[in-house]
Scaffold this motif. Sequence first.
Motif, PDB file in Angstrom:
ATOM      1  N   GLN A 118       0.817  -1.218   0.000  1.00 34.96           N
ATOM      2  CA  GLN A 118       0.000   0.000   0.000  1.00 34.96           C
ATOM      3  C   GLN A 118       0.850   1.267   0.000  1.00 34.96           C
ATOM      4  OE1 GLN A 118      -2.799  -0.257   3.250  1.00 34.96           O
ATOM      5  NE2 GLN A 118      -3.682  -2.171   2.474  1.00 34.96           N
ATOM      6  N   TYR A 119       2.069   1.148   0.526  1.00 31.86           N
ATOM      7  CA  TYR A 119       2.970   2.306   0.515  1.00 31.86           C
ATOM      8  C   TYR A 119       3.295   2.740  -0.914  1.00 31.86           C
ATOM      9  CZ  TYR A 119       3.913   2.014   5.545  1.00 31.86           C
ATOM     10  OH  TYR A 119       3.797   2.029   6.917  1.00 31.86           O
ATOM     11  N   LEU A 120       3.286   1.794  -1.843  1.00 32.70           N
ATOM     12  CA  LEU A 120       3.572   2.142  -3.236  1.00 32.70           C
ATOM     13  C   LEU A 120       2.497   3.070  -3.798  1.00 32.70           C
ATOM     14  CD1 LEU A 120       4.684  -1.396  -4.435  1.00 32.70           C
ATOM     15  CD2 LEU A 120       6.159   0.628  -4.298  1.00 32.70           C
ATOM     16  N   GLU A 121       1.249   2.724  -3.591  1.00 32.81           N
ATOM     17  CA  GLU A 121       0.160   3.561  -4.091  1.00 32.81           C
ATOM     18  C   GLU A 121       0.096   4.893  -3.350  1.00 32.81           C
ATOM     19  OE1 GLU A 121      -3.597   1.669  -4.291  1.00 32.81           O
ATOM     20  OE2 GLU A 121      -2.838  -0.157  -5.253  1.00 32.81           O
ATOM     21  N   LYS A 122       0.392   4.854  -2.057  1.00 34.80           N
ATOM     22  CA  LYS A 122       0.331   6.071  -1.250  1.00 34.80           C
ATOM     23  C   LYS A 122       1.374   7.096  -1.686  1.00 34.80           C
ATOM     24  CE  LYS A 122       0.916   7.675   3.516  1.00 34.80           C
ATOM     25  NZ  LYS A 122       1.214   7.267   4.926  1.00 34.80           N
ATOM     26  N   ASN A 123       2.566   6.621  -2.051  1.00 35.73           N
ATOM     27  CA  ASN A 123       3.670   7.529  -2.364  1.00 35.73           C
ATOM     28  C   ASN A 123       3.883   7.757  -3.854  1.00 35.73           C
ATOM     29  OD1 ASN A 123       5.316   8.139   0.313  1.00 35.73           O
ATOM     30  ND2 ASN A 123       4.655   5.999   0.433  1.00 35.73           N
ATOM     31  N   ILE A 124       3.503   6.781  -4.688  1.00 37.95           N
ATOM     32  CA  ILE A 124       3.707   6.896  -6.132  1.00 37.95           C
ATOM     33  C   ILE A 124       2.339   6.788  -6.786  1.00 37.95           C
ATOM     34  CG2 ILE A 124       5.005   6.043  -8.111  1.00 37.95           C
ATOM     35  CD1 ILE A 124       6.861   4.600  -6.110  1.00 37.95           C
ATOM     36  N   HIS A 125       1.745   7.898  -7.096  1.00 39.31           N
ATOM     37  CA  HIS A 125       0.338   7.914  -7.491  1.00 39.31           C
ATOM     38  C   HIS A 125       0.091   7.407  -8.922  1.00 39.31           C
ATOM     39  CE1 HIS A 125      -0.349   9.969  -3.773  1.00 39.31           C
ATOM     40  NE2 HIS A 125       0.398  11.004  -4.118  1.00 39.31           N
ATOM     41  N   HIS A 126       1.038   7.619  -9.805  1.00 38.93           N
ATOM     42  CA  HIS A 126       0.821   7.249 -11.204  1.00 38.93           C
ATOM     43  C   HIS A 126       1.159   5.767 -11.415  1.00 38.93           C
ATOM     44  CE1 HIS A 126       1.191   7.175 -15.587  1.00 38.93           C
ATOM     45  NE2 HIS A 126       0.517   8.329 -15.589  1.00 38.93           N
ATOM     46  N   PRO A 127       0.228   4.975 -11.933  1.00 35.67           N
ATOM     47  CA  PRO A 127       0.479   3.531 -12.119  1.00 35.67           C
ATOM     48  C   PRO A 127       1.704   3.238 -12.981  1.00 35.67           C
ATOM     49  CG  PRO A 127      -1.845   4.037 -12.424  1.00 35.67           C
ATOM     50  CD  PRO A 127      -1.136   5.350 -12.338  1.00 35.67           C
ATOM     51  N   GLY A 128       1.918   4.038 -14.010  1.00 38.88           N
ATOM     52  CA  GLY A 128       3.068   3.810 -14.875  1.00 38.88           C
ATOM     53  C   GLY A 128       4.380   4.001 -14.144  1.00 38.88           C
ATOM     54  N   GLN A 129       4.429   5.007 -13.280  1.00 37.62           N
ATOM     55  CA  GLN A 129       5.656   5.237 -12.512  1.00 37.62           C
ATOM     56  C   GLN A 129       5.870   4.118 -11.490  1.00 37.62           C
ATOM     57  OE1 GLN A 129       5.833   8.747 -10.034  1.00 37.62           O
ATOM     58  NE2 GLN A 129       8.073   8.740  -9.981  1.00 37.62           N
ATOM     59  N   ARG A 130       4.776   3.664 -10.881  1.00 40.56           N
ATOM     60  CA  ARG A 130       4.914   2.549  -9.930  1.00 40.56           C
ATOM     61  C   ARG A 130       5.517   1.330 -10.621  1.00 40.56           C
ATOM     62  NH1 ARG A 130      -0.166   4.053  -8.002  1.00 40.56           N
ATOM     63  NH2 ARG A 130      -1.211   2.309  -9.038  1.00 40.56           N
ATOM     64  N   LYS A 131       5.013   1.041 -11.812  1.00 40.35           N
ATOM     65  CA  LYS A 131       5.531  -0.107 -12.559  1.00 40.35           C
ATOM     66  C   LYS A 131       7.009   0.077 -12.880  1.00 40.35           C
ATOM     67  CE  LYS A 131       4.758  -2.831 -16.757  1.00 40.35           C
ATOM     68  NZ  LYS A 131       3.931  -2.978 -17.999  1.00 40.35           N
ATOM     69  N   GLU A 132       7.372   1.299 -13.265  1.00 37.80           N
ATOM     70  CA  GLU A 132       8.776   1.593 -13.585  1.00 37.80           C
ATOM     71  C   GLU A 132       9.673   1.382 -12.367  1.00 37.80           C
ATOM     72  OE1 GLU A 132      11.473   5.571 -14.329  1.00 37.80           O
ATOM     73  OE2 GLU A 132       9.377   5.605 -14.970  1.00 37.80           O
ATOM     74  N   ILE A 133       9.217   1.854 -11.190  1.00 38.10           N
ATOM     75  CA  ILE A 133      10.019   1.726  -9.968  1.00 38.10           C
ATOM     76  C   ILE A 133      10.163   0.261  -9.577  1.00 38.10           C
ATOM     77  CG2 ILE A 133      10.157   2.318  -7.516  1.00 38.10           C
ATOM     78  CD1 ILE A 133      10.594   4.646  -9.513  1.00 38.10           C
ATOM     79  N   LEU A 134       9.070  -0.494  -9.658  1.00 37.42           N
ATOM     80  CA  LEU A 134       9.134  -1.913  -9.310  1.00 37.42           C
ATOM     81  C   LEU A 134      10.063  -2.667 -10.247  1.00 37.42           C
ATOM     82  CD1 LEU A 134       5.374  -2.577  -8.487  1.00 37.42           C
ATOM     83  CD2 LEU A 134       7.305  -2.827  -6.900  1.00 37.42           C
ATOM     84  N   THR A 135       9.970  -2.391 -11.536  1.00 37.51           N
ATOM     85  CA  THR A 135      10.850  -3.046 -12.517  1.00 37.51           C
ATOM     86  C   THR A 135      12.305  -2.704 -12.244  1.00 37.51           C
ATOM     87  OG1 THR A 135       9.108  -2.973 -14.202  1.00 37.51           O
ATOM     88  CG2 THR A 135      11.372  -3.280 -14.969  1.00 37.51           C
ATOM     89  N   TYR A 136      12.568  -1.458 -11.935  1.00 39.77           N
ATOM     90  CA  TYR A 136      13.946  -0.998 -11.684  1.00 39.77           C
ATOM     91  C   TYR A 136      14.562  -1.731 -10.494  1.00 39.77           C
ATOM     92  CZ  TYR A 136      17.757   2.269 -10.568  1.00 39.77           C
ATOM     93  OH  TYR A 136      18.975   2.828 -10.289  1.00 39.77           O
ATOM     94  N   HIS A 137      13.808  -1.854  -9.414  1.00 42.94           N
ATOM     95  CA  HIS A 137      14.374  -2.460  -8.201  1.00 42.94           C
ATOM     96  C   HIS A 137      14.284  -3.979  -8.203  1.00 42.94           C
ATOM     97  CE1 HIS A 137      15.507   1.160  -6.054  1.00 42.94           C
ATOM     98  NE2 HIS A 137      14.391   1.724  -6.471  1.00 42.94           N
ATOM     99  N   ARG A 138      13.572  -4.551  -9.165  1.00 43.34           N
ATOM    100  CA  ARG A 138      13.558  -6.010  -9.304  1.00 43.34           C
ATOM    101  C   ARG A 138      14.743  -6.518 -10.113  1.00 43.34           C
ATOM    102  NH1 ARG A 138       7.094  -6.759 -10.500  1.00 43.34           N
ATOM    103  NH2 ARG A 138       6.454  -7.265  -8.366  1.00 43.34           N
ATOM    104  N   GLN A 139      15.448  -5.622 -10.762  1.00 41.92           N
ATOM    105  CA  GLN A 139      16.636  -6.040 -11.514  1.00 41.92           C
ATOM    106  C   GLN A 139      17.650  -6.652 -10.547  1.00 41.92           C
ATOM    107  OE1 GLN A 139      18.337  -2.971 -14.076  1.00 41.92           O
ATOM    108  NE2 GLN A 139      16.389  -1.863 -14.006  1.00 41.92           N
TER     109      GLN A 139
END
Length: 321
Positions: free
Chosen positions: A27-48
């Motif tokens: 839930q912290y992801l949605e709370k702090n990163i409002h745009h779905p596209g940016q959330r996906k980008e951040i998750l992809t980046y840190h999953r590398q």
Amino acid sequence: YTFFTLDVSDLLDYGAMSASSDSTARQYLEKNIHHPGQRKEILTYHRQQRQSGAEAYELNEATTGRLVGKYWSALEAVEELAGHIRSARDGMPFDLELSIDETPAGIDTFACLTTRTELMFLIFELQRRQIPATHLAPNLGVEKELDYRGPDGLTGLQERIRGLHRIAREHGVLLDCHSGDDLSTETRKAVGRATAGQLHFKISPALQVIFAEVLNDFDPVLFRFWWEDTLDYAQREAEAGSDFAAGCLRQYQSSDDRTPSPSHAVFHYYNFGTVGRRDEDGQFIHRQKFYDLPAEFYRQYQDRIADYLCEVANDVFGGTS
């Protein structure tokens, strides 16, 4: 040479890392990163999958959520401030430090020590945002006015710092140990061994306190003025809501020896107010008082500073075996 420290400790959400469930963490992801596209980008980046020495780094969604929850607001502020500094410097180089070493009142220092995963998250986020950080001051468990008192002892401190140092060094970042002036010789040596002397070791406000010690011997009348002005400043800070200032004042008021002295914590941490005070035109009000002292005073002060710096340097940078 210009060195900027951005201390964002008060912007951290200290409860995020102990989120009770993975769903709460996400839930912290949605709370702090409002745009779905940016959330996906951040998750992809840190999953590398990355490797920092022996440390593997590949975050799942819940761990990323916890880290985002704790650090996102602070990183947003750092990004904005770093952009302002770049603009103000107009192409001139500078060093930039991200500091998360302090904990607000009510937060246990040892419950939120900076982990290796947190350090890697911060370094990779700084890289992603293209923030030119050169230094990072993690929470090592070093506290103002105290020698190291962590339950893991100096052996644990040394091993923990060694792990953080390896990661920072690999990514071209220099660790910074704040409040180093309050550490004992043995603790300073442990920090030095952990980093092979490759760190930034902050000893402020010790140099100004030494100035006050010499002044107290050399010109007690001027020191008394400084003392009383410092006490007034600390009182105003306490009345404005500073728990730390109130604690320093209580410690002084309950002391067996209330003789004005640079050794009291209230002076140690609030003496800068006098020398830094400016008038409405931005001019220093009191500083000239400390520049017009006899040459013999400055000679004594220089000798004391040289002795102190050599002692600290020998502890931190001299014996690394």
